[in-house]
Scaffold this motif. Structure first.
Motif, PDB file in Angstrom:
ATOM      1  N   GLN A   7       0.836  -1.210   0.000  1.00 56.08           N
ATOM      2  CA  GLN A   7       0.000   0.000   0.000  1.00 56.08           C
ATOM      3  C   GLN A   7       0.867   1.255   0.000  1.00 56.08           C
ATOM      4  N   VAL A   8       1.942   1.233   0.781  1.00 56.56           N
ATOM      5  CA  VAL A   8       2.847   2.390   0.828  1.00 56.56           C
ATOM      6  C   VAL A   8       3.500   2.610  -0.539  1.00 56.56           C
ATOM      7  N   ILE A   9       3.934   1.537  -1.185  1.00 58.10           N
ATOM      8  CA  ILE A   9       4.554   1.664  -2.510  1.00 58.10           C
ATOM      9  C   ILE A   9       3.570   2.268  -3.502  1.00 58.10           C
ATOM     10  N   SER A  10       2.315   1.826  -3.433  1.00 55.66           N
ATOM     11  CA  SER A  10       1.287   2.396  -4.310  1.00 55.66           C
ATOM     12  C   SER A  10       1.124   3.893  -4.055  1.00 55.66           C
ATOM     13  N   SER A  11       1.150   4.291  -2.790  1.00 56.48           N
ATOM     14  CA  SER A  11       1.031   5.715  -2.438  1.00 56.48           C
ATOM     15  C   SER A  11       2.269   6.500  -2.839  1.00 56.48           C
ATOM     16  N   VAL A  12       3.437   5.870  -2.707  1.00 58.14           N
ATOM     17  CA  VAL A  12       4.694   6.511  -3.107  1.00 58.14           C
ATOM     18  C   VAL A  12       4.682   6.830  -4.602  1.00 58.14           C
ATOM     19  N   ASN A  13       4.151   5.913  -5.399  1.00 57.27           N
ATOM     20  CA  ASN A  13       4.168   6.076  -6.857  1.00 57.27           C
ATOM     21  C   ASN A  13       3.139   7.079  -7.360  1.00 57.27           C
ATOM     22  N   ALA A  14       2.091   7.313  -6.570  1.00 61.67           N
ATOM     23  CA  ALA A  14       0.964   8.110  -7.059  1.00 61.67           C
ATOM     24  C   ALA A  14       1.312   9.549  -7.437  1.00 61.67           C
ATOM     25  N   PRO A  15       2.045  10.316  -6.616  1.00 63.74           N
ATOM     26  CA  PRO A  15       2.179  11.752  -6.918  1.00 63.74           C
ATOM     27  C   PRO A  15       3.033  12.086  -8.139  1.00 63.74           C
ATOM     28  N   TYR A  16       4.172  11.398  -8.317  1.00 67.70           N
ATOM     29  CA  TYR A  16       5.164  11.902  -9.279  1.00 67.70           C
ATOM     30  C   TYR A  16       5.661  10.891 -10.305  1.00 67.70           C
ATOM     31  N   LYS A  17       5.328   9.620 -10.157  1.00 68.24           N
ATOM     32  CA  LYS A  17       5.884   8.597 -11.056  1.00 68.24           C
ATOM     33  C   LYS A  17       5.524   8.880 -12.517  1.00 68.24           C
ATOM     34  N   ASP A  18       4.240   9.090 -12.786  1.00 67.84           N
ATOM     35  CA  ASP A  18       3.807   9.340 -14.170  1.00 67.84           C
ATOM     36  C   ASP A  18       4.405  10.640 -14.700  1.00 67.84           C
ATOM     37  N   THR A  19       4.436  11.676 -13.849  1.00 66.23           N
ATOM     38  CA  THR A  19       5.006  12.962 -14.280  1.00 66.23           C
ATOM     39  C   THR A  19       6.475  12.807 -14.650  1.00 66.23           C
ATOM     40  N   ARG A  20       7.233  12.107 -13.809  1.00 64.34           N
ATOM     41  CA  ARG A  20       8.654  11.890 -14.098  1.00 64.34           C
ATOM     42  C   ARG A  20       8.836  11.123 -15.399  1.00 64.34           C
ATOM     43  N   GLU A  21       8.044  10.067 -15.595  1.00 64.88           N
ATOM     44  CA  GLU A  21       8.190   9.242 -16.793  1.00 64.88           C
ATOM     45  C   GLU A  21       7.829  10.010 -18.060  1.00 64.88           C
ATOM     46  N   VAL A  22       6.753  10.808 -17.997  1.00 61.98           N
ATOM     47  CA  VAL A  22       6.342  11.577 -19.177  1.00 61.98           C
ATOM     48  C   VAL A  22       7.375  12.642 -19.520  1.00 61.98           C
ATOM     49  N   LEU A  23       7.837  13.392 -18.511  1.00 62.18           N
ATOM     50  CA  LEU A  23       8.831  14.434 -18.762  1.00 62.18           C
ATOM     51  C   LEU A  23      10.161  13.832 -19.241  1.00 62.18           C
ATOM     52  N   THR A  24      10.523  12.690 -18.696  1.00 63.34           N
ATOM     53  CA  THR A  24      11.751  12.024 -19.143  1.00 63.34           C
ATOM     54  C   THR A  24      11.627  11.616 -20.605  1.00 63.34           C
ATOM     55  N   LEU A  25      10.476  11.056 -20.976  1.00 64.93           N
ATOM     56  CA  LEU A  25      10.253  10.655 -22.365  1.00 64.93           C
ATOM     57  C   LEU A  25      10.287  11.868 -23.293  1.00 64.93           C
ATOM     58  N   PHE A  26       9.677  12.946 -22.858  1.00 62.98           N
ATOM     59  CA  PHE A  26       9.618  14.166 -23.677  1.00 62.98           C
ATOM     60  C   PHE A  26      11.016  14.750 -23.902  1.00 62.98           C
ATOM     61  N   PHE A  27      11.777  14.935 -22.803  1.00 60.66           N
ATOM     62  CA  PHE A  27      13.080  15.586 -22.929  1.00 60.66           C
ATOM     63  C   PHE A  27      14.163  14.661 -23.499  1.00 60.66           C
ATOM     64  N   SER A  28      13.964  13.360 -23.414  1.00 63.79           N
ATOM     65  CA  SER A  28      14.973  12.444 -23.928  1.00 63.79           C
ATOM     66  C   SER A  28      14.716  12.008 -25.365  1.00 63.79           C
TER      67      SER A  28
END
Length: 656
Positions: free
Chosen positions: A414-435
Motif C-alpha cells: 500500500q505504501v509503494i502504491s502511495s509513493v508512486n501516485a504523486p510523481y511517477k507518471d510525471t517523471r516518466e512523461v517528462l523524461t520521455l519528452f526531454f529524452s
C-alpha cells in the motif's frame, strides 16, 4: 577467509545448504516489491544531481567537497555521507539500477548481520537462520522518511559497515591479528563519518570485547582494544563540535529551534525517544496509517513466500543445538540495537515536533534509525524463539509471525502504491519528452521555462540530467527563455504544451499509457498534424473508468473536464455522453465559464447530452456545477458520488 571456509563446512550439509538458499530466496522475494517503487522523498531531488556537472560542478568530486563544507557550515559533520550520496546516484543513474542497488545493500546488511550472529553465538546455525529469515519480514515501509524506499540506501550502508567492523573485531579477539583490528576501526570510522547516531555504539564494541575475555583479569587488554574506537569517536565528536560552534557559530546558536542543535527539554526528549523506539513494534504503521486491504496488496508472490517461510522456519528447528551459547551477551546486543539508535535524534527539535508536524516522530512514524532497531527486534525475537522446543509452541509462533508478515506485506505494498501516485507518471512523461521528442530542439546554453510545482520543476538539474545538455532554467518571465513548457499528466493520457517565443506558436505533444508504459506512438503532432479529436479530454475529480475506457465513470465533488485544442483556430467538437444521477439534482454544464446546458436530473434516470461546442485554441474547461452534495450509495461502496457519465465521446466512439 578461514572463517568463511569454516562456514562452508556447515554448508556441506545438504539440508543446511537448502535452508540457507531458501532463506536468501525468501529475502529476495520479500524485498522484490522495492523494484516496483519510484523515487521517493529526498531521492526525488537527489537522483537528478548528476545533471549539475560538468555545468555547475566539474564532477562528483567537486560536488562532494562543496557539499561537505556546506554541511559543516550548517552545523553537521558527516563527510562520508555527502560523497556517498553523489556517487550512488552517479553510478546507478537509472531507476531500476538504483533500486536494484538498494535491494542488494539491504540483502548484504541482513546477510552480514546473520553471519555476525553465527560467529557471536559460537556458530549457532539455528539462531543465524532465524535472524536471516525474520528480519525482512519485520520491515515496515512508511509514507514518511523511510530508510528503505528513500534515503539512497543510507541506513543499510551504515549498518553494513557497522557489522563489518564488529565481525573483524570479533575475529581480532579470537586470532589476535592486528590487520583485523585495523579493518574494524576503519569500518567504524566510516560509520562515524556517515551519521552521528552511531556515536553511542562504542558500547556495542565494549560488549563484544567483554564477551570474549574477563575484564577483571584483562583490564589493560580491554582498554587497549577499545582505545582506538574511543579515539576515532573523539575525533568525530570534535568535528561535530567544530562544525556547530565554530563554523556555523552564531547562526546555529541564535536560530530558534535549530534542528542541528540539541534541545534539552527533558519531557520532549523522553517522548521523542519513546515514540521512536516503540515504533519498531510490528504492525504499528499499518494500524495507524494503513487501509483495508485489496487483493492486489498481497502481491504476486504471496503464496510462494508463505510456503518458503513456513518450510524454513519449521525445519530450522531440526538444527537446533541446545541452548544458545553466550545468550546473555546476545540479549544485551539485541537491546543495544533497539535502544541506542534513538538517543541522539531525540535531542533534535526537528523530530521533537518544534518545526512542525511533517518531521515529527510519531507512534508508527519513526525516523530512519528504525532500520537498525529492526535488527535488534529481529535478534530479540529470534533469541526467544530459540528457547522454544515444543512442537505446538513452534506452530503457534509460526502462525503469529505469519500474521505479522501478512500485515506488513499488505502495508508495504500500500505504501509503494502511495509513493508512486504523486510523481511517477510525471517523471516518466517528462523524461520521455526531454529524452526523445524535444531533445534535438534543445542546444547547450538554451533557457527554458518549465511550469509546474513538483521536484522536477523546482531544480536546475532535472532537464540537464535527462538531456545531457547544459540547459538553463528560467525562473521569471524576465529571463530570456526560448521555450515555455507546461504539461498535464492524467492516469493514462498526458500532454505537453511548448510555446516557442521565436515563432510565437504553441506545439502540443501527446502521450498515452499502454500496458503501463508511456509511449509517444500516439503522438501525431510530431508529424505536424493538427486535429483536436486526437486529444481526448482530461477528467478532474472523477473516479476511474468502469468497464472499457469511455464506457462509464462516476464523478465526485467539483468535477470538471479539460479539453485541449492544439491548433491556432477554434475547432468544432461535440459534447456527447449519457448522464445519470443517484439523486435529484439541478446541474449546469459550462464551457470556459459560459453555460452550455442546464438540467434538472431525476433520481436514477439517464439523460443523453448531445451539444455542439467550439473549442478555443489551448485549454478549455468544462465544469459540472451543482449545489447538491455527493451521496454515499447503498451497499458496500463507500465512495461519495454525484453522477455518472457513460458512453463518453470521443472515448466510446473510438472503442466501437
Amino acid at each position: 577467509m578461514k572463517a568463511f571456509n569454516k562456514v562452508s563446512i556447515y554448508l556441506r550439509n545438504p539440508h543446511i545448504l537448502l535452508l540457507v538458499s531458501l532463506t536468501i530466496l525468501s529475502n529476495v522475494l520479500v524485498l522484490s516489491n522495492i523494484l516496483q517503487s519510484d523515487y521517493f522523498g529526498d531521492d526525488l531531488y537527489n537522483f537528478q544531481l548528476s545533471g549539475l556537472y560538468p555545468y555547475h560542478y566539474s564532477g562528483p568530486e567537486e560536488y562532494s567537497l562543496v557539499s561537505i563544507l556546506g554541511w559543516m557550515q550548517a552545523g553537521r559533520f558527516f563527510p562520508f555521507a555527502a560523497a556517498y550520496l553523489i556517487y550512488i546516484f552517479t553510478w546507478f543513474d537509472t531507476l531500476f539500477s538504483y533500486k536494484l542497488a538498494i535491494v542488494s545493500l539491504i540483502l548484504i546488511s541482513n546477510f552480514l548481520f546473520s553471519y555476525f550472529i553465527y560467529l557471536f553465538s559460537k556458530k549457532n546455525v539455528h539462531l543465524a537462520l532465524l535472524v536471516l529469515l525474520i528480519t525482512p519480514a519485520l520491515f515496515q515501509y512508511k509514507l514518511y522518511h523511510d530508510p528503505i524506499l528513500s534515503f539512497h540506501g543510507y541506513m543499510p550502508f551504515i549498518f553494513s559497515f557497522l557489522i563489518i567492523s564488529s565481525i573483524f573485531l570479533l575475529k581480532y579477539l579470537q586470532i589476535n591479528k592486528k590487520l583485523y583490528l585495523i579493518i574494524s576501526v576503519l569500518s567504524y570510522t566510516v560509520t562515524l563519518g556517515m551519521y552521528e547516531i552511531v556515536y553511542p555504539f562504542l558500547l556495542m564494541y565494549a560488549l563484544i570485547i567483554v564477551s570474549q575475555l574477563s575484564i577483571r583479569t584483562n583490564t589493560k587488554y580491554f582498554i587497549r582494544t577499545l582505545l582506538p574506537y574511543f579515539c576515532v569517536l573523539i575525533v568525530a565528536v570534535m568535528g561535530a563540535i567544530y562544525s556547530k560552534w565554530f563554523l556555523c557559530g552564531e547562526i546555529c546558536i541564535t536560530i530558534n529551534n535549530n534542528p542541528y542543535m540539541p534541545n534539552w527539554d527533558l519531557l520532549l526528549i523522553l517522548k521523542t525517544y519513546f515514540l521512536q523506539t516503540l515504533s519498531v513494534l510490528p504492525t504499528t504503521y499499518y494500524f495507524n496509517f494503513g487501509r483495508f486491504p485489496h487483493v492486489s496488496d498481497f502481491g504476486g508472490n504471496f503464496l510462494i513466500l508463505a510456503i518458503l517461510l513456513i518450510y524454513v522456519f519449521f525445519f530450522s528447528f531440526k538444527h537446533k543445538e541446545g541452548s544458545v551459547q553466550g545468550f546473555n551477551y546476545i540479549l544485551v546486543l539485541a537491546l543495544l540495537l533497539l535502544f541506542l539508535p534513538g538517543i541522539l535524534i531525540s535531542l533534535s527539535t526537528k523530530f521533537q515536533g518544534l518545526l512542525g508536524e511533517m518531521n515529527k516522530v510519531q507512534f508508527g512514524l519513526p525516523y530512519i534509525p528504525i532500520y537498525l532497531q529492526t535488527f535488534g527486534l529481529s535478534l530479540l525475537i529470534s533469541l526467544l524463539i530459540s528457547k522454544v522446543s515444543k512442537t505446538m509452541s513452534i506452530i503457534f509462533i509460526m502462525i503469529g509471525l505469519g500474521v505479522v508478515w501478512t500485515i506488513h506485506t499488505v502495508s508495504n505494498n500500500q505504501v509503494i502504491s502511495s509513493v508512486n501516485a504523486p510523481y511517477k507518471d510525471t517523471r516518466e512523461v517528462l523524461t520521455l519528452f526531454f529524452s526523445s521528442d524535444f531533445k534535438d530542439k534543445l542546444k547547450n546554453g538554451d533557457f527554458i521555462r518549465l511550469d509546474g510545482d513538483n521536484p522536477f520543476t523546482h531544480t536546475d538539474s532535472f532537464v540537464p540530467f535527462v538531456t545531457k545538455k547544459d540547459i538553463k532554467m528560467a525562473r521569471s518571465d524576465d529571463d530570456p527563455y526560448i521555450y515555455r513548457i507546461s504539461f498535464e499528466v492524467a492516469k493514462d493520457l498526458s500532454f505537453i504544451n511548448v510555446y516557442d517565443t521565436n515563432l510565437e506558436k504553441n506545439f502540443f505533444f501527446v502521450y498515452k499509457k499502454i500496458s503501463n508504459v508511456w509511449t509517444n506512438d500516439f503522438n501525431e503532432y510530431a508529424a505536424g498534424k493538427e486535429n483536436a479529436n486526437v486529444i481526448p479530454p482530461f477528467f478532474n475529480n472523477f473516479y476511474p473508468w468502469e468497464g472499457q475506457t469511455g464506457e462509464f465513470r462516476w464523478a465526485t465533488k467539483n468535477p470538471s473536464m479539460r479539453w485541449i485544442n492544439p491548433s491556432n483556430a477554434d475547432k468544432a467538437q461535440k459534447l456527447l455522453f449519457e448522464i445519470t444521477s443517484l439523486n435529484a439534482r439541478d446541474l449546469i454544464i459550462s464551457l470556459n465559464d459560459s453555460k452550455v446546458i442546464e438540467l434538472s436530473l431525476e433520481e436514477g434516470k439517464s439523460y443523453e447530452i448531445n451539444e455542439n461546442i467550439s473549442l478555443q485554441p489551448g485549454t478549455n474547461i468544462i465544469k459540472f456545477i451543482t449545489k447538491e452534495l455527493p451521496v454515499n450509495p447503498p451497499g458496500a461502496d463507500s465512495r461519495l458520488l454525484l453522477f455518472s457519465l457513460g458512453k463518453v465521446h470521443p472515448f466510446y466512439s473510438e472503442g466501437l
